[in-house]
Design a protein around this motif. Sequence first.
Motif, PDB file in Angstrom:
ATOM      1  N   ASP A  87       1.001  -1.292   0.142  1.00 13.78           N
ATOM      2  CA  ASP A  87      -0.142  -0.027   0.091  1.00 13.78           C
ATOM      3  C   ASP A  87       0.852   0.979  -0.085  1.00 13.78           C
ATOM      4  OD1 ASP A  87      -2.306  -1.566   0.052  1.00 13.78           O
ATOM      5  OD2 ASP A  87      -2.592  -1.154   2.347  1.00 13.78           O
ATOM      6  N   THR A  88       1.095   1.750  -1.275  1.00 16.05           N
ATOM      7  CA  THR A  88       2.231   2.787  -1.303  1.00 16.05           C
ATOM      8  C   THR A  88       2.003   3.422  -2.493  1.00 16.05           C
ATOM      9  OG1 THR A  88       4.435   3.364  -1.075  1.00 16.05           O
ATOM     10  CG2 THR A  88       4.154   1.388  -2.360  1.00 16.05           C
TER      11      THR A  88
ATOM     12  N   PRO B 206       4.129   6.267  -5.602  1.00 12.45           N
ATOM     13  CA  PRO B 206       5.539   6.037  -6.444  1.00 12.45           C
ATOM     14  C   PRO B 206       6.521   6.740  -5.656  1.00 12.45           C
ATOM     15  CG  PRO B 206       3.846   6.782  -7.947  1.00 12.45           C
ATOM     16  CD  PRO B 206       3.256   6.779  -6.459  1.00 12.45           C
ATOM     17  N   LEU B 207       6.427   7.826  -4.817  1.00 11.10           N
ATOM     18  CA  LEU B 207       7.291   8.258  -3.870  1.00 11.10           C
ATOM     19  C   LEU B 207       7.897   7.409  -2.904  1.00 11.10           C
ATOM     20  CD1 LEU B 207       9.081  10.708  -3.234  1.00 11.10           C
ATOM     21  CD2 LEU B 207       7.153  11.359  -1.696  1.00 11.10           C
ATOM     22  N   HIS B 208       6.832   6.612  -2.287  1.00 10.51           N
ATOM     23  CA  HIS B 208       7.401   5.823  -1.339  1.00 10.51           C
ATOM     24  C   HIS B 208       8.078   4.454  -1.584  1.00 10.51           C
ATOM     25  CE1 HIS B 208       4.554   8.510   1.093  1.00 10.51           C
ATOM     26  NE2 HIS B 208       5.504   8.693   1.761  1.00 10.51           N
ATOM     27  N   ILE B 209       7.618   4.114  -2.819  1.00 13.57           N
ATOM     28  CA  ILE B 209       8.200   2.859  -3.154  1.00 13.57           C
ATOM     29  C   ILE B 209       9.598   3.110  -3.679  1.00 13.57           C
ATOM     30  CG2 ILE B 209       7.489   2.688  -5.521  1.00 13.57           C
ATOM     31  CD1 ILE B 209       7.335  -0.122  -3.162  1.00 13.57           C
ATOM     32  N   GLU B 210       9.836   4.218  -3.999  1.00 17.68           N
ATOM     33  CA  GLU B 210      11.207   4.649  -4.657  1.00 17.68           C
ATOM     34  C   GLU B 210      12.293   4.800  -3.381  1.00 17.68           C
ATOM     35  OE1 GLU B 210      12.888   4.351  -7.424  1.00 17.68           O
ATOM     36  OE2 GLU B 210      10.857   3.523  -8.097  1.00 17.68           O
ATOM     37  N   TRP B 211      11.531   4.994  -2.163  1.00 21.47           N
ATOM     38  CA  TRP B 211      12.372   5.473  -0.892  1.00 21.47           C
ATOM     39  C   TRP B 211      12.723   3.775  -0.523  1.00 21.47           C
ATOM     40  CZ3 TRP B 211      11.577   3.848   3.965  1.00 21.47           C
ATOM     41  CH2 TRP B 211      12.379   4.218   5.174  1.00 21.47           C
ATOM     42  N   VAL B 212      11.701   3.007  -0.507  1.00 23.49           N
ATOM     43  CA  VAL B 212      12.105   1.617  -0.145  1.00 23.49           C
ATOM     44  C   VAL B 212      12.954   1.014  -0.973  1.00 23.49           C
ATOM     45  CG1 VAL B 212      10.940  -0.721   0.118  1.00 23.49           C
ATOM     46  CG2 VAL B 212       9.547   1.165   0.955  1.00 23.49           C
TER      47      VAL B 212
END
Length: 97
Positions: A28-29, A31-37
């Motif tokens: 549950d994310t 584009p911005l957060h999945i790149e951080w991960v």
Amino acid sequence: MRYFDEFPGARAALAQLKQWGTVWVLSDTDPLHIEWVRREFSWALEVEQVLTSYERGKMKSDPGVLRQLSRSQALHRSEYCSLTIWRKIVKPRTKRG
């Protein structure tokens, strides 16, 4: 300041799951957060496929999300297992008045 930390034993658990079969991540994310991960926890996304809620149009809490995935991948319910791990963060109450 870090807002998320690696769960103890998470890398070993993922390695074990990969030995047992194909592993996908449903997150549950956005584009911005999945790149951080990808930058901070790249090992956690070293799986067969990463599926995100913003791409699927459904959150993990939606009862239809697993049905949608099983249909799209031609999987029967007996062919997959869903594991969910989360940490609930509770903010302290502030005094009113």
